[in-house]
Write a protein that holds these residues in place. Structure first.
Motif, PDB file in Angstrom:
ATOM      1  N   THR A 175      12.413  12.425  -9.759  1.00 30.12           N
ATOM      2  CA  THR A 175      11.807  11.429  -8.457  1.00 30.12           C
ATOM      3  C   THR A 175      10.680  10.864  -8.363  1.00 30.12           C
ATOM      4  OG1 THR A 175      12.054  12.834  -6.796  1.00 30.12           O
ATOM      5  CG2 THR A 175      13.822  11.180  -6.725  1.00 30.12           C
ATOM      6  N   ALA A 176       9.692  11.874  -8.517  1.00 30.87           N
ATOM      7  CA  ALA A 176       7.952  11.470  -8.989  1.00 30.87           C
ATOM      8  C   ALA A 176       7.419  10.518 -10.144  1.00 30.87           C
ATOM      9  CB  ALA A 176       7.277  12.810  -9.377  1.00 30.87           C
ATOM     10  N   GLN A 179      -6.240   1.100  -2.420  1.00 30.03           N
ATOM     11  CA  GLN A 179      -6.858  -0.069  -1.613  1.00 30.03           C
ATOM     12  C   GLN A 179      -7.665  -1.000  -2.496  1.00 30.03           C
ATOM     13  OE1 GLN A 179      -9.884   2.930   0.183  1.00 30.03           O
ATOM     14  NE2 GLN A 179      -7.919   3.001   1.815  1.00 30.03           N
ATOM     15  N   VAL A 214      -5.761   6.803  -2.816  1.00 38.43           N
ATOM     16  CA  VAL A 214      -6.166   6.069  -1.975  1.00 38.43           C
ATOM     17  C   VAL A 214      -6.951   5.063  -2.439  1.00 38.43           C
ATOM     18  CG1 VAL A 214      -6.911   5.399   0.046  1.00 38.43           C
ATOM     19  CG2 VAL A 214      -5.699   8.105   0.192  1.00 38.43           C
ATOM     20  N   THR A 244       4.747  15.406 -11.025  1.00 38.39           N
ATOM     21  CA  THR A 244       4.582  15.456  -9.808  1.00 38.39           C
ATOM     22  C   THR A 244       3.536  15.867  -9.161  1.00 38.39           C
ATOM     23  OG1 THR A 244       4.781  17.658  -9.955  1.00 38.39           O
ATOM     24  CG2 THR A 244       7.061  16.593  -9.923  1.00 38.39           C
ATOM     25  N   THR A 245       2.359  16.085 -10.278  1.00 40.86           N
ATOM     26  CA  THR A 245       0.834  16.475  -9.423  1.00 40.86           C
ATOM     27  C   THR A 245       0.283  15.034  -8.814  1.00 40.86           C
ATOM     28  OG1 THR A 245       0.911  17.046 -11.688  1.00 40.86           O
ATOM     29  CG2 THR A 245      -0.862  17.099 -10.209  1.00 40.86           C
ATOM     30  N   GLY A 246       0.308  15.789  -7.986  1.00 45.54           N
ATOM     31  CA  GLY A 246      -0.721  14.892  -6.838  1.00 45.54           C
ATOM     32  C   GLY A 246      -2.105  14.330  -7.390  1.00 45.54           C
ATOM     33  N   GLN A 247      -2.960  14.107  -6.137  1.00 44.85           N
ATOM     34  CA  GLN A 247      -4.891  13.696  -6.520  1.00 44.85           C
ATOM     35  C   GLN A 247      -5.481  15.025  -7.376  1.00 44.85           C
ATOM     36  OE1 GLN A 247      -5.414  10.546  -6.062  1.00 44.85           O
ATOM     37  NE2 GLN A 247      -2.621  10.971  -5.461  1.00 44.85           N
ATOM     38  N   ASN A 248      -4.962  16.336  -7.869  1.00 50.73           N
ATOM     39  CA  ASN A 248      -5.640  16.932  -8.425  1.00 50.73           C
ATOM     40  C   ASN A 248      -5.172  16.998  -9.819  1.00 50.73           C
ATOM     41  OD1 ASN A 248      -5.518  20.791  -9.208  1.00 50.73           O
ATOM     42  ND2 ASN A 248      -6.721  20.025  -7.707  1.00 50.73           N
ATOM     43  N   GLU A 254       0.978  -1.518  -0.003  1.00 43.76           N
ATOM     44  CA  GLU A 254      -0.275   0.375  -0.355  1.00 43.76           C
ATOM     45  C   GLU A 254       0.989   1.312  -0.080  1.00 43.76           C
ATOM     46  OE1 GLU A 254      -3.991   0.231   2.633  1.00 43.76           O
ATOM     47  OE2 GLU A 254      -2.578   1.714   2.809  1.00 43.76           O
ATOM     48  N   THR A 255       2.030   0.866   0.719  1.00 44.71           N
ATOM     49  CA  THR A 255       2.307   2.582   0.996  1.00 44.71           C
ATOM     50  C   THR A 255       3.266   2.660  -0.492  1.00 44.71           C
ATOM     51  OG1 THR A 255       3.539   2.135   3.274  1.00 44.71           O
ATOM     52  CG2 THR A 255       4.859   3.141   2.411  1.00 44.71           C
ATOM     53  N   ASP A 289       1.731   7.810  -5.527  1.00 46.95           N
ATOM     54  CA  ASP A 289       0.641   9.381  -6.371  1.00 46.95           C
ATOM     55  C   ASP A 289      -0.615   8.360  -6.790  1.00 46.95           C
ATOM     56  OD1 ASP A 289       1.378  11.649  -5.303  1.00 46.95           O
ATOM     57  OD2 ASP A 289       2.862  11.796  -6.624  1.00 46.95           O
ATOM     58  N   ILE A 332       0.588   4.347  -2.903  1.00 41.62           N
ATOM     59  CA  ILE A 332      -0.168   5.663  -2.575  1.00 41.62           C
ATOM     60  C   ILE A 332       1.241   6.703  -2.227  1.00 41.62           C
ATOM     61  CG2 ILE A 332      -0.544   6.728  -0.352  1.00 41.62           C
ATOM     62  CD1 ILE A 332      -2.406   4.997   0.643  1.00 41.62           C
ATOM     63  N   THR A 333       2.628   6.558  -2.161  1.00 43.10           N
ATOM     64  CA  THR A 333       3.505   7.058  -2.649  1.00 43.10           C
ATOM     65  C   THR A 333       3.980   7.503  -3.887  1.00 43.10           C
ATOM     66  OG1 THR A 333       5.914   5.144  -1.984  1.00 43.10           O
ATOM     67  CG2 THR A 333       4.973   6.988   0.030  1.00 43.10           C
TER      68      THR A 333
END
Ligand SMILES: Nc1nc2c(ncn2[C@@H]2O[C@H](COP(=O)(O)OP(=O)(O)OP(=O)(O)O)[C@@H](O)[C@H]2O)c(=O)[nH]1
Ligand SMILES: Nc1nc2c(ncn2[C@@H]2O[C@H](COP(=O)(O)OP(=O)(O)OP(=O)(O)O)[C@@H](O)[C@H]2O)c(=O)[nH]1
Ligand SMILES: [Mg+2]
Ligand SMILES: [Mg+2]
Lengths: 310, 291
Positions: B248-249, B43, B39, B219-223, B29-30, B36, B33-34
């Motif tokens: 690194t993303a 899951q 969640v 590098t963009t996250g959940q947005n 899971e880690t 991106d 999630i890391t």
């Protein structure tokens, strides 16, 4: 997204309502929801873990106290912890005892450095009665120099750009010359725009350190895109190790990203977010407000109203 | 706590163990999630993996292959990831490049032009970003670098008319491809999003738009998912470009984006140089994500 968070927390708190004391199960259920909310807001996983642990520990002893039931107390604790990590009170920019004050900008490609250079210059000129000068030390990105010149013109401040860029010229040398120029022309503030670089790019990181050594900045500001995800911690750490920074600027906050990176970076590096860049125009700039950011990350506007309902 | 870098290796080691304990599942899971991935997708993936491990009675060793397989399947390697960049009769192919601010649109246009020129195609660039300071200069520099002409207008001018002009130029010159660079815009700015729709409609007065590439920064996250949704509502996105994968993303958000939009990732950006553009490869991407 906001709705889900409210819904989730409402559900989690429904069970807590009316109880005099929180059981471990109550706290676990709440912690799970907060964990998801933080991750969806792009707070880095290790930071989420630490955060949840701290909240759990404080919530452990929560009893009905000061008119707040345990559920309300958990929310209050979450909010307090967020604000604490984000830096509590806003920190002011440090000015040099003997001018010029030197501000160096650093960050990933496209984060918003050059735009911020213009915003800072305008703000310093208009609100702090300074006489800033911008320095074009990004000689790499196509037309980065031209961009800074346009930005400087819009801000009404001079731009020191002795090299054309586009691969021509040495940014460290430009930085060095800029200090002479600023002293000669008696500028009170020098803002150094640098090229975007990756945390893993050792060569460019060394260049940033060399620019730093050439200008000995009073403030190195790490500019980061508010939309950044889990990589925020790696990158922030790499910049901290590679060039160091004193404060953080969160850019593009005018979007709807929750901006969890603010929490991640503050927690991991201990450096505070000082400014918020929230638009493409030069006046779209604000000092950073930890309490507002806390609300934003967790949708706390909603969460606070949940206190009433809880 | 283990550092981020060693997580992937740790994951492989854990998955190679004989039994998958709770800690091992948490590490899977880690990793996701890391990267991106998000969640909910994480899951879901872990749930599916758990079921398969249970039902198929696979060994921990096989579980590792299954996770990779599930991720690759999510990215659907059978999707057509080719670009529509062929002339249609007497008309050039038209490609628009769109996205939020600073993701790498202009750079991608430059790199793409380089690739097309190498294929002996006649390319015209259109600088329809009239907003960002020196945006047209930046594109023109790219054009000069790869040897193609840039059609540009005055700063603050109307982006739709410059796009129109560029396409007209492409038609007149019998170009193969016209690449239109647009200004970065946050999906929350309705005025700017409307403008984007207008640029496309105006181009369509004289030529069909064959590709609309949405550029997403790794590098963009959940947005990223929200961005993609809104862009797809306003303009018919036909492909995704994932830039800055040289950092690194991991860019895990594209998994959700591709699935939601039903539009494939076509290209990846791997640096600031003219040759740092590559076709998207689902397996390579997944391997890097799990590394
Ligand atoms: N919406 C919005 N856009 C911003 C903000 N700050 C910068 N931008 C935009 O983001 C893009 C990149 O900004 P730059 O200032 O050029 O970023 P940079 O860090 O200097 O980029 P490089 O020099 O290429 O590394 C441009 O389109 C800017 O107009 C902001 O606060 N909000
Ligand atoms: N490391 C790396 N940097 C990239 C990549 N693609 C673009 N960049 C850099 O990212 C920054 C922004 O790129 P641009 O092409 O100007 O981005 P944009 O989307 O056109 O920006 P706006 O027009 O301001 O919205 C520049 O410094 C580029 O050199 C990539 O794949 N890897
Ligand atoms: Mg810049
Ligand atoms: Mg651009």
């Amino acid at each position: 997204m906001f709705d889900t968070l409210s819904d989730r927390l409402s559900a989690a708190f429904k069970n807590l309502r009316g109880k005099g004391k929180l059981t471990d199960a109550d706290i676990d259920a709440t912690a799970r929801e907060i964990r998801i909310a933080l991750l969806e807001a792009d707070v880095a996983l290790p930071v989420v873990k630490e955060f949840i642990a701290a909240v759990k520990e404080r919530a452990g002893g929560a009893e009905v106290r000061g008119g707040l039931n345990p559920a309300q107390q958990v929310i209050k604790i979450v909010n307090e912890e967020l604000v604490r990590i984000l830096g509590g009170e806003t920190r002011e920019l440090r000015f040099a005892k003997r001018p010029p004050t030197v501000i160096m900008l650093a960050g990933l490609q496209g984060a918003g450095k050059t735009t911020l250079a213009g915003k800072l210059a305008k703000w310093l000129k208009e609100s702090k009665h300074q006489t800033p000068m911008l320095v074009a030390a990004d000689l790499q990105r196509p037309n980065a120099v031209t961009q800074l010149q346009v930005v400087g013109e819009r801000a009404g401040v001079p731009v020191f750009a002795p090299e054309p860029g586009n691969g021509v010229g040495d940014p460290v040398e430009v930085a060095r010359q800029a200090m002479e120029e600023a002293r000669t022309k008696q500028h009170s503030v020098v803002i150094v725009d640098t090229a975007g670089r990756l945390g893993v790019d050792e060569e460019l990181m060394k260049q940033a350190a060399d620019i730093r050594d050439a200008v000995t900045p009073d403030e190195i500001l790490f500019v980061v895109d508010a939309m950044i995800g889990q990589d925020a911690v790696n990158t922030a750490q790499a910049f901290l190790d590679g060039v160091g920074f004193d404060g953080v600027v969160l850019a593009k906050l005018d979007g709807d990203a929750r901006g969890g990176a603010a929490l991640s970076i503050a927690q991991v590096t201990g450096r505070q977010v000082m400014f918020a860049s929230n638009g493409e125009k030069l006046e779209d700039f604000d000092v950073f407000h930890p309490d507002r950011m806390a609300s934003r990350i967790l949708g706390m506007g909603d969460v606070m109203s949940l206190i009433e309902k809880a | 706590a283990r550092s981020q870098g060693s997580l992937g290796k740790g994951l492989l080691a854990l998955l190679s163990r004989d039994t998958l304990d709770e800690e091992a599942w948490e590490d899977i899971e880690t990793t996701l999630i890391t990267a991106d991935v998000g969640v909910a997708p994480t899951q879901e993936l872990v749930e599916r993996l758990r079921t398969r491990v249970r039902v198929e009675g696979v060994t921990a060793d096989q579980a590792r292959a299954i996770l990779r397989e599930e991720l690759v399947a999510l990215l659907d390697p059978t999707l057509d990831r080719s670009l529509k960049v062929e002339r249609k009769g007497d008309q050039p192919a038209v490609v628009m490049v769109v996205g939020v601010n600073g993701t790498g649109k202009t750079t991608t246009v430059g790199k793409l032009a380089r690739v097309l020129v190498a294929e002996d195609k006649h390319v015209v660039l259109g600088a329809a970003d009239t907003f960002r300071a020196a945006a047209a200069d930046q594109l023109q520099t790219w054009g000069e670098r790869v040897g193609v002409r840039t059609v540009r207008g005055p700063e603050g001018g109307d982006p739709a008319s410059i796009a129109f002009e560029a396409v007209k130029q492409g038609i007149d010159e019998s170009a193969d491809v016209v690449l239109i660079d647009t200004a970065g815009r946050l999906h929350t700015k309705t005025g700017l999003m409307d403008e984007l729709g207008k640029v496309k409609r105006v181009i369509e007065k004289s030529a069909e738009v064959d590709e609309v590439l949405l550029v997403i920064d790794a590098t963009t996250g959940q947005n990223g998912l929200t961005q993609a949704r809104v862009f797809a509502e306003v303009i018919n996105v036909t492909g995704l470009v994932l830039t800055k994968l040289d950092g690194t993303a991991k860019g895990g958000i594209v998994i959700a984006v591709q699935r939601e939009l039903g539009v494939p990732v076509k290209l990846v950006g791997l640096g600031e140089g003219a040759d740092d553009l590559a076709p998207f490869d689902a397996e390579q991407f997944v391997d890097a994500l799990l590394d």
